[in-house]
Structure formats: structure tokens, C-alpha cells
Design a protein around this motif. Structure first.
Motif, mmCIF file in Angstrom:
data_model
loop_
_atom_site.group_PDB
_atom_site.id
_atom_site.type_symbol
_atom_site.label_atom_id
_atom_site.label_comp_id
_atom_site.label_asym_id
_atom_site.label_seq_id
_atom_site.Cartn_x
_atom_site.Cartn_y
_atom_site.Cartn_z
ATOM 1 N N ASN A 210 45.961 45.677 31.042
ATOM 2 C CA ASN A 210 45.657 44.766 31.169
ATOM 3 C C ASN A 210 46.515 43.830 30.324
ATOM 4 N N ARG A 213 48.607 42.176 33.251
ATOM 5 C CA ARG A 213 48.340 41.878 33.959
ATOM 6 C C ARG A 213 48.548 40.350 33.493
ATOM 7 N N GLN A 217 48.867 36.608 34.413
ATOM 8 C CA GLN A 217 48.002 35.666 35.235
ATOM 9 C C GLN A 217 48.464 33.735 34.284
ATOM 10 N N ARG A 313 46.268 39.671 43.677
ATOM 11 C CA ARG A 313 45.193 40.822 44.021
ATOM 12 C C ARG A 313 45.697 41.668 42.939
ATOM 13 N N ARG A 316 44.522 39.660 39.374
ATOM 14 C CA ARG A 316 43.436 38.931 39.558
ATOM 15 C C ARG A 316 42.174 39.102 37.951
ATOM 16 N N ASP A 317 41.733 41.338 38.035
ATOM 17 C CA ASP A 317 41.060 41.504 37.703
ATOM 18 C C ASP A 317 41.371 42.499 36.753
ATOM 19 N N ASP A 320 37.583 46.387 31.920
ATOM 20 C CA ASP A 320 37.053 45.864 29.767
ATOM 21 C C ASP A 320 37.393 46.898 29.370
ATOM 22 N N ARG A 336 36.694 47.792 38.081
ATOM 23 C CA ARG A 336 37.858 46.996 38.437
ATOM 24 C C ARG A 336 38.281 47.181 39.231
ATOM 25 N N ARG A 339 37.078 46.217 42.885
ATOM 26 C CA ARG A 339 36.932 44.982 43.324
ATOM 27 C C ARG A 339 37.970 44.011 44.369
ATOM 28 N N GLU A 350 35.004 38.682 50.237
ATOM 29 C CA GLU A 350 35.936 38.225 49.035
ATOM 30 C C GLU A 350 36.948 37.501 49.247
ATOM 31 N N HIS A 354 38.384 34.790 47.812
ATOM 32 C CA HIS A 354 39.029 33.968 47.438
ATOM 33 C C HIS A 354 40.716 33.284 47.376
#
Ligand code: SF4
Ligand code: SF4
Length: 423
Positions: A210, A213, A217, A313, A316-317, A320, A336, A339, A350, A354
């Protein structure tokens, strides 16, 4: 680099002569496309270094890790849950499939009209050109498209291959299938490494990935500034390197690059005065597939976003991070990855949503849709992408190409005409 690493490459059974030729071409290509840029950020030196040592230092690190008992897992798709690999203290590397080297051998066992990405990974393996391939203890394939799915069957004769089944729709039963596949993969990774994945180790791995990522981002938010503070080529390279380098080191280095970018934005400095803002969308671009971004950025435009797996891609997500039990963390992982809006899904509304949202947020003048020749999922979906963008008043240019340089002039003419039209 060659002199100091030759013994290592020989031990990995590379074809030394062909490999030396590949490094030479790669170095020249990199020099022309990357090092020739003006007003580059200092932080890009890290990327230049990683690239210059891509078959050297990074491979040495992998070999050292292997000597200490760690396993290396190679992948071709962002669907493979990296968190499980790191939770078992293994290392994951994205295997690039972005060059034509080895096509002659690949075409002996694959139809010629197979997409370049598939021919590339088969060709690299058959030609013994890639030290990453040769360092892998397991190569993970997936059933995303028919070409890949069938190619892995052949590939399994040459390498230890494990294939994950990817759902093609997003109903509750598809999630059940995907969850079963994630659990099956967890077991395979545990068997490979001899380690049991626990809630603690998975939580730590989720944070690690994460964080990577999150920094990407941040980079994407910053690059959206006007004037554009970093070239699209450089951001593509950052995304490409994210698949190879150690995740914690990468996050740290890109965080420093972002700090520098913030200062540049505060000074109001751009990299491409007067260039038209465009977004790329479509098939992923693996190293050293820099052809189209280079053409675009030499034609009066600048790429300010990539709707691609080597792009947003993949970042983005987030997973959790809040659950504390292994079961709940695994569910978070499953959700995750469900998605992901790859063109292998049907329907795939989607992705269309997006793309339109991203194009608006980035205030682009147009979108360039990139499809590899013979790629049916992205090729066919491009019609719906074009329609969705047209309804949003955003023009799109559809490019279908491969890794050869034969169509460079023709592509340049088309891209220049598009840039002129959106100006
Ligand atoms: S485009 Fe689809 S098949 Fe290709 S890497 Fe992305 S998710 Fe995987
Ligand atoms: S580019 Fe298209 S055809 Fe090629 S591997 Fe990816 S999804 Fe399959």
C-alpha cells in the motif's frame, strides 16, 4: 556493467553473446529516449541507476536473497496478489515483456499473430536473455486472456509455472471463485517458501505494498499540475521500475522525487511549454516499450496520465489495512483485487467510467488509446472507450501497434495530426 556480472549471468545460464547485444540496444534506446530530455528532475537519477543496473545489481540482490533461503516469484499481471508473496518473505518481480528480442524463437512455437507481449515473454525465456526469468523459483501466470492462458501451457515445459484463474465477470459467484483462487495461491506460496502466512505477516505486507501505491498516487497527483512538471515518459519509467525494485527502497526514492516535484511546482516550472495535455489508455507498457510515449512527447503533446496496469490501474485501489485477523485481511485482499477493471472483464463499465473521470480530472485535450496488435480484449473494448469519451466531448485517437520500429514514421504522422486537431 558487463565485466563485473558476467560470471553471475553465466551461472544463470544466459546466452552471454545475445544478452550483451540486448544490453547494448537497451542502453542506446534509453539514452535516446530518456537521457536526452531537458529539465529533468534530479530524483530521476535513481531511475537511471536502476535501469543501468537492471540486469546487474538488482539480480545480484536477488541472488543474495536466494542464497539466504528467500524465494523469487515472477509475474506478468497485476492480478497476482503481491502481498501474499511478501507475507511469506519471498520477493515478487514483474517480468517484463516489452521487447522483440527472441521473437524468432517464440514464433516457432506460437502463431505469428499472437500479441507482442506474449511472444516477448516466451521469446525471452527461449533465448535465455533475461536474468529475472532465470532467477525465479516460480512463475505465476493467469487466465486473463486466451493468448496468455494457452501460452502458459507451452511455457510450463521451460519454467516452473503456476496459473491463477481470474474471473471474467463480477457477480457474487465470481468473487467466490476469486477468493478460492487467492486461498489456493496462498497455499502454493506457503509450500514454495516453507513459511506460514500469519495475520501479522500479511498485515505488514499489505502496508508495504500500500505504501508503494500511496507514493505513486502522490506522484500522479503532483504530475497533474499545470504546467506539467514531469514528462509522461519519466512517470512511465517510475511505474515500470515499481515492478522490479525492492518495494521499501522504491517508496523512499519516489517520495524524495515527489518532494523535489513539489518544489518545482511551487516555482511554476514545467517540462513541456505549450504542449497539449493527453492521456494514454489501454494495454500495459513493459520495459523497454517506450515507443509511443516518445512519439507523443516529440509531437507537441505531453502525457499526463496512464490508464493502464503500468499506471493508475495498479495503484488506484488500496487494500484495507484495518482488519486484524487473517481471514478478514484475506477478504480485504480479495475485494481490492476484484476492483481491477482489466478489459478481460465483461461487462466492464467501471473502466469506461474511470477513463472519463480521469480524463476530466487531468484536464486532458485528448486520449490516445494504445492496443497491442492481436490483443482482442483491449482492441475490441476501444470502441466502447471511444464512444464514452465522445459522449463526454473528449477526442480519442486509437493506435494499434507492436514492439517493432517499422511503423514509427506512420505513427508520428497520425499522432501529430491528432495533436494539431486538439490544439
Ligand atoms: S491488462 Fe489485464 S491481463 Fe494485462 S496486466 Fe493488466 S490486469 Fe493483467
Ligand atoms: S496485451 Fe492483450 S492479448 Fe496480449 S497478453 Fe495482454 S490482454 Fe492478452
Amino acid at each position: 556493467m558487463a565485466g563485473s556480472y558476467e560470471a553471475m549471468w553465466e551461472k544463470l545460464n544466459l546466452d552471454l553473446e545475445a544478452h550483451a547485444g540486448l544490453l547494448e540496444v537497451l542502453g542506446k534506446f534509453y539514452g535516446d529516449i530518456y537521457l536526452s530530455q531537458d529539465k529533468r528532475l534530479r530524483g530521476m537519477e535513481y531511475l537511471d541507476f536502476v535501469l543501468s543496473e537492471i540486469h546487474g545489481l538488482r539480480i545480484k540482490e536477488l541472488q543474495e536473497a536466494k542464497a539466504q533461503g528467500r524465494k523469487v516469484v515472477g509475474t506478468f499481471c497485476v492480478f497476482v496478489p503481491e502481498e501474499l508473496v511478501y507475507a511469506a518473505d519471498a520477493i515478487q518481480v514483474g517480468l517484463c515483456a516489452g521487447a522483440e528480442a527472441g521473437f524468432d524463437k517464440a514464433e516457432k512455437i506460437l502463431p505469428r499473430n499472437t500479441c507482442a507481449l506474449i511472444k516477448s515473454f516466451v521469446g525471452f525465456k527461449l533465448s535465455r536473455l533475461c536474468p529475472f526469468f532465470e532467477s525465479c523459483d516460480l512463475i505465476v501466470g493467469e487466465t486473463t486472456c486466451d493468448g496468455k492462458k494457452k501460452a502458459y501451457e507451452i511455457f510450463a515445459d521451460y519454467a516452473p509455472v503456476y496459473v491463477m484463474e481470474i474471473p471474467q465477470m463480477k457477480h457474487a459467484c465470481d468473487r467466490d471463485l476469486w477468493k478460492a483462487e487467492v486461498l489456493r495461491f496462498k497455499e502454493a506460496v506457503e509450500k514454495l517458501t516453507g513459511r506460514t502466512i500469519t495475520a501479522e505477516s500479511l498485515k505488514k505486507a499489505v502496508r508495504l505494498i500500500n505504501d508503494r501505491r500511496r507514493v505513486l498516487q502522490r506522484l500522479n497527483r503532483l504530475r497533474a499540475a499545470e504546467p506539467t512538471p514531469i514528462s509522461g515518459r519519466d512517470v512511465l519509467l517510475v511505474n515500470q521500475v515499481s515492478f522490479y525494485d525492492d518495494p521499501a527502497r522504491f517508496t523512499q526514492k519516489i517520495s524524495e522525487l515527489c518532494d523535489e516535484l513539489e518544489q518545482k511546482i511551487a516555482r511554476g516550472e514545467g517540462v513541456a511549454d505549450g504542449a497539449q495535455r493527453v492521456m494514454l489508455s489501454g494495454c500495459p507498457m513493459a520495459i523497454p516499450n517506450w515507443k509511443l510515449p516518445y512519439i507523443i512527447e516529440s509531437s507537441g503533446a505531453v502525457v499526463v496520465g496512464e490508464e493502464s496496469c503500468v499506471g493508475t490501474r495498479n495503484t488506484r485501489d488500496l487494500v484495507d489495512e484495518s482488519p486484524d485477523t487473517l481471514d478478514a485481511l484475506l477478504d480485504a485482499l480479495v475485494d481490492r483485487y476484484m476492483r481491477i477493471d482489466c478489459a478481460c472483464f465483461t461487462p466492464n463499465q467501471e473502466r469506461l467510467d474511470h477513463i472519463v473521470a480521469m480524463a476530466r480530472e487531468l484536464k486532458v485535450k485528448g486520449v490516445i488509446h494504445y492496443g497491442l496488435s492481436f490483443c482482442q480484449p483491449y482492441g475490441i473494448e476501444s470502441f466502447k472507450v471511444e464512444k464514452a469519451l465522445r459522449q463526454a466531448g473528449i477526442p480519442m485517437l486509437t493506435i494499434e501497434t507492436d514492439y517493432s520500429m517499422e511503423d514509427v514514421e506512420q505513427l508520428k504522422t497520425r499522432v501529430e495530426a491528432f495533436v494539431e486537431m486538439i490544439r
